[in-house]
Design an enzyme around this catalytic site. Structure first.
Site, PDB file in Angstrom:
ATOM      1  N   HIS A   1      -4.547  65.426  37.663  1.00 33.23           N
ATOM      2  CA  HIS A   1      -3.402  65.225  38.293  1.00 33.23           C
ATOM      3  C   HIS A   1      -2.806  63.897  38.026  1.00 33.23           C
ATOM      4  CE1 HIS A   1      -3.520  69.236  39.353  1.00 33.23           C
ATOM      5  NE2 HIS A   1      -3.582  69.308  40.822  1.00 33.23           N
TER       6      HIS A   1
ATOM      7  N   HIS B   1     -13.545  64.664  43.150  1.00 31.59           N
ATOM      8  CA  HIS B   1     -13.542  64.159  41.744  1.00 31.59           C
ATOM      9  C   HIS B   1     -13.348  62.640  41.525  1.00 31.59           C
ATOM     10  CE1 HIS B   1     -12.702  68.443  40.939  1.00 31.59           C
ATOM     11  NE2 HIS B   1     -11.736  68.365  41.739  1.00 31.59           N
TER      12      HIS B   1
ATOM     13  N   GLN C   1      -5.381  62.730  53.533  1.00 33.41           N
ATOM     14  CA  GLN C   1      -7.057  62.845  53.615  1.00 33.41           C
ATOM     15  C   GLN C   1      -7.346  61.461  54.593  1.00 33.41           C
ATOM     16  OE1 GLN C   1      -9.745  64.365  53.229  1.00 33.41           O
ATOM     17  NE2 GLN C   1      -9.632  65.793  51.575  1.00 33.41           N
TER      18      GLN C   1
ATOM     19  N   GLU D   1     -10.199  69.159  50.911  1.00 30.87           N
ATOM     20  CA  GLU D   1      -9.402  68.859  50.240  1.00 30.87           C
ATOM     21  C   GLU D   1      -8.618  70.087  49.601  1.00 30.87           C
ATOM     22  OE1 GLU D   1      -6.681  66.581  47.401  1.00 30.87           O
ATOM     23  OE2 GLU D   1      -7.652  66.158  49.320  1.00 30.87           O
TER      24      GLU D   1
ATOM     25  N   SER E   1     -19.139  63.096  42.943  1.00 35.14           N
ATOM     26  CA  SER E   1     -17.909  64.099  42.259  1.00 35.14           C
ATOM     27  C   SER E   1     -18.248  65.547  42.596  1.00 35.14           C
ATOM     28  CB  SER E   1     -17.848  63.688  40.691  1.00 35.14           C
ATOM     29  OG  SER E   1     -16.601  64.402  40.309  1.00 35.14           O
TER      30      SER E   1
ATOM     31  N   SER F   1      -1.656  64.124  48.574  1.00 33.17           N
ATOM     32  CA  SER F   1      -2.813  64.466  48.955  1.00 33.17           C
ATOM     33  C   SER F   1      -3.625  63.626  49.718  1.00 33.17           C
ATOM     34  CB  SER F   1      -3.544  65.230  47.714  1.00 33.17           C
ATOM     35  OG  SER F   1      -2.903  66.181  47.135  1.00 33.17           O
TER      36      SER F   1
ATOM     37  N   ASP G   1     -14.218  68.233  48.762  1.00 33.61           N
ATOM     38  CA  ASP G   1     -13.553  68.914  48.173  1.00 33.61           C
ATOM     39  C   ASP G   1     -14.163  70.081  47.333  1.00 33.61           C
ATOM     40  OD1 ASP G   1     -11.797  70.014  45.965  1.00 33.61           O
ATOM     41  OD2 ASP G   1     -11.241  67.711  45.239  1.00 33.61           O
TER      42      ASP G   1
ATOM     43  N   SER H   1     -15.582  66.334  35.799  1.00 34.64           N
ATOM     44  CA  SER H   1     -14.096  65.682  36.331  1.00 34.64           C
ATOM     45  C   SER H   1     -14.449  64.111  36.505  1.00 34.64           C
ATOM     46  CB  SER H   1     -13.705  66.237  37.673  1.00 34.64           C
ATOM     47  OG  SER H   1     -14.615  65.941  38.679  1.00 34.64           O
TER      48      SER H   1
ATOM     49  N   CYS I   1      -0.446  70.635  38.893  1.00 33.46           N
ATOM     50  CA  CYS I   1      -1.021  71.787  37.751  1.00 33.46           C
ATOM     51  C   CYS I   1       0.158  71.775  36.970  1.00 33.46           C
ATOM     52  CB  CYS I   1      -1.493  73.115  38.735  1.00 33.46           C
ATOM     53  SG  CYS I   1      -2.910  72.890  39.540  1.00 33.46           S
TER      54      CYS I   1
ATOM     55  N   ASN J   1      -5.874  70.967  52.872  1.00 37.64           N
ATOM     56  CA  ASN J   1      -5.112  71.532  51.927  1.00 37.64           C
ATOM     57  C   ASN J   1      -3.713  72.048  52.207  1.00 37.64           C
ATOM     58  OD1 ASN J   1      -5.401  73.257  48.772  1.00 37.64           O
ATOM     59  ND2 ASN J   1      -5.211  74.717  50.248  1.00 37.64           N
TER      60      ASN J   1
ATOM     61  N   LYS K   1       0.257  68.569  50.857  1.00 37.34           N
ATOM     62  CA  LYS K   1      -0.577  68.587  49.680  1.00 37.34           C
ATOM     63  C   LYS K   1      -0.473  69.995  48.787  1.00 37.34           C
ATOM     64  CE  LYS K   1      -4.829  69.565  47.771  1.00 37.34           C
ATOM     65  NZ  LYS K   1      -5.061  70.896  46.986  1.00 37.34           N
TER      66      LYS K   1
ATOM     67  N   HIS L   1     -11.307  76.188  41.280  1.00 37.46           N
ATOM     68  CA  HIS L   1     -11.991  75.145  41.652  1.00 37.46           C
ATOM     69  C   HIS L   1     -13.514  75.272  41.046  1.00 37.46           C
ATOM     70  CE1 HIS L   1     -13.908  71.624  43.814  1.00 37.46           C
ATOM     71  NE2 HIS L   1     -14.946  72.403  44.020  1.00 37.46           N
TER      72      HIS L   1
ATOM     73  N   ASP M   1       0.509  68.765  45.284  1.00 32.26           N
ATOM     74  CA  ASP M   1      -0.731  68.764  44.494  1.00 32.26           C
ATOM     75  C   ASP M   1      -0.940  69.900  43.415  1.00 32.26           C
ATOM     76  OD1 ASP M   1      -3.349  69.282  43.558  1.00 32.26           O
ATOM     77  OD2 ASP M   1      -4.094  67.699  45.051  1.00 32.26           O
ATOM     78  N   ASN M   2      -1.048  71.231  44.372  1.00 32.56           N
ATOM     79  CA  ASN M   2      -1.328  72.383  43.837  1.00 32.56           C
ATOM     80  C   ASN M   2      -0.247  72.736  42.870  1.00 32.56           C
ATOM     81  OD1 ASN M   2      -3.085  71.984  45.947  1.00 32.56           O
ATOM     82  ND2 ASN M   2      -3.414  74.281  46.408  1.00 32.56           N
TER      83      ASN M   2
END
Length: 429
Positions: free
Chosen positions: A350, A50, A362, A152, A73, A358, A127, A78, A191, A177, A182, A298, A186-187
């Site tokens: 996010h 993204h 990476q 990702e 992307s 995250s 990703d 996104s 969210c 991930n 992460k 996703h 992140d998740n």
């Protein structure tokens, strides 16, 4: 060369990048630690992720560490056009704009395969798996010289394991991930903030008092459910996994089927599963008038948008990424972001701080793969626990966190190094 929506947005993008850097201490620490050393010198990193302000900070961290980078992307809605413009103006080739067609989306990914000097990519940062699959299927001759890839998201990791089982994966891969810093941040927490941001920007709906359905209770589902409940919604969970279902029940959520949830008057539906056919014709035809349907998984496979398009009486575009369908039974369905990621399609994704977690993973994965060729065989690998803990540590000062330190006696009692790692690899946070 780059292709972005409006290069005149670059100055706006740069201002937001500067602000985001202050909220991304992990990435900035890596620049400070490795900037002079340039551990990624010689790496030609093709990224498909993204194209947001936060991703811009990731890209400029990779270049600061010596890499050449090209970017597309991983979702047609996104891209933040001001972020893409700022990166394009900096000289990094970027091919991304908000509202690509599916054909343009593939074209953009294709442009990142070969660099301006004619040399091909030798590292992949992905990703969702689209770049990984494209290279494996269309450019197999490039695979021997690709040192590795880092993935990702949950969907892309599923793709890697599927490729591995079928003997199709041809390069070493890092599963970013499932680094704890992460997926458990992140998740979950990402969210928790960005789902309702997307729903509210799109619809201005009041969530308090509404009955909402969250399909799936993994980390994304957990964060989504918490977010809706915090606004005063009654939240119903659907699940296939008895462990996740039990977790949801013990958190006080009702767990039932989609069909039963609709009968109970749900009017807002969120899919988080990564699986297909979660909301189908049968469900649309049973929903209350003007039910809101969206996805934060996703890919756009969870909601049967094709059925809506082919069977509605009328489709009215309210504004970008908000469509109101009139069904033959006289009821309406409001679909957000065409069934794609609602937090990025209808909002800004996010927050920077959680993406720093995250994206620090990476960068560390890219360094591992590039600087240690041959150490990682073809397969799916994880960053070691020590690095996972280090990613977390880099973000503590920003929040004013003060860690308690183990004494020598305590460390000996637990059988742990005083500086960590503190948990075994199998520990579930």
């Amino acid at each position: 060369m780059s292709l972005a929506a409006d290069i005149n947005l670059a100055d706006f993008g740069r201002k937001e990048i500067i602000m985001a850097e202050k909220e991304m201490p992990g990435l900035m620490s890596l620049r400070q630690k490795y900037g002079a050393e340039k551990p990624l010198k010689g790496a030609r990193v093709a990224g498909c992720l993204h194209m947001t302000i936060q991703t811009a900070v990731l890209i400029e961290t990779l270049t600061e560490l010596g890499a050449e980078v090209q970017w597309s992307s991983c979702n047609i809605f996104s891209t933040q056009d001001h972020a893409a413009a700022a990166i394009a103006k900096s000289g990094v080739p970027v091919y991304a704009w908000k509202g690509e067609t599916d054909e343009e989306y593939i074209w953009c990914i294709e442009q990142t395969i070969y660099f301006p000097d004619g040399k091909p990519l030798n590292m992949i940062l992905d990703d969702g798996g689209d770049l990984t699959n494209l290279v494996h299927e269309k450019y197999p001759q490039l695979l021997p010289d690709i040192k590795g890839l880092s993935e990702e998201t949950t969907t892309g990791v599923h793709n890697l394991y599927k490729m591995m089982r079928e003997g199709k994966l041809k390069v070493p891969a890092f599963n970013v991930n499932d680094s704890v810093t992460k997926s458990k941040f992140d998740n979950l927490y990402g969210c928790r903030e960005s789902l309702t941001d997307g729903i509210k920007r799109a619809t201005d709906i009041m969530l308090s008092g509404k009955t909402c359905v969250v399909a799936g209770y993994g980390d994304v589902g957990k964060g989504s459910a918490q977010s809706l409940r915090a606004f005063g919604s009654r939240v119903i969970i659907t699940e296939i996994d008895p462990i996740n279902a039990l977790q949801a029940a013990c958190e006080g959520y009702q767990v039932t089927t989609m069909e039963e949830a609709i009968k109970q008057g749900a009017s807002i539906f969120v899919t988080t599963t990564g699986c297909r056919d979660i909301i189908t014709a049968e469900h649309f035809n049973s929903m209350k008038d003007d039910s809101i349907v969206c996805n934060i998984g996703h890919f756009d496979i969870e909601i049967d948008v094709k059925w809506l398009d082919e069977n509605c009486v009328e489709k009215v575009n309210i504004k970008p990424q908000v469509d109101r369908y009139l069904l033959k039974n006289g009821n309406h369905v409001i679909l957000l972001a065409e069934g794609r990621l609602v937090n990025l399609g209808c909002a800004m994704g996010h927050p920077s701080f959680v993406m720093s977690n995250s994206f620090t993973n990476q960068v560390l994965a890219q360094i591992e793969l590039w600087t240690k060729p041959g150490q990682y065989p073809i397969g799916v690998h994880f960053l070691p626990k020590k690095l996972d803990e280090e990613v977390a540590r880099l973000h503590l000062d920003h929040l004013g966190v003060k860690l308690t330190k183990l004494s020598t006696n305590q460390a000996e009692y637990l059988g742990l190094p005083a500086e960590g790692p503190f948990k075994p690899e199998h520990y579930r946070y």
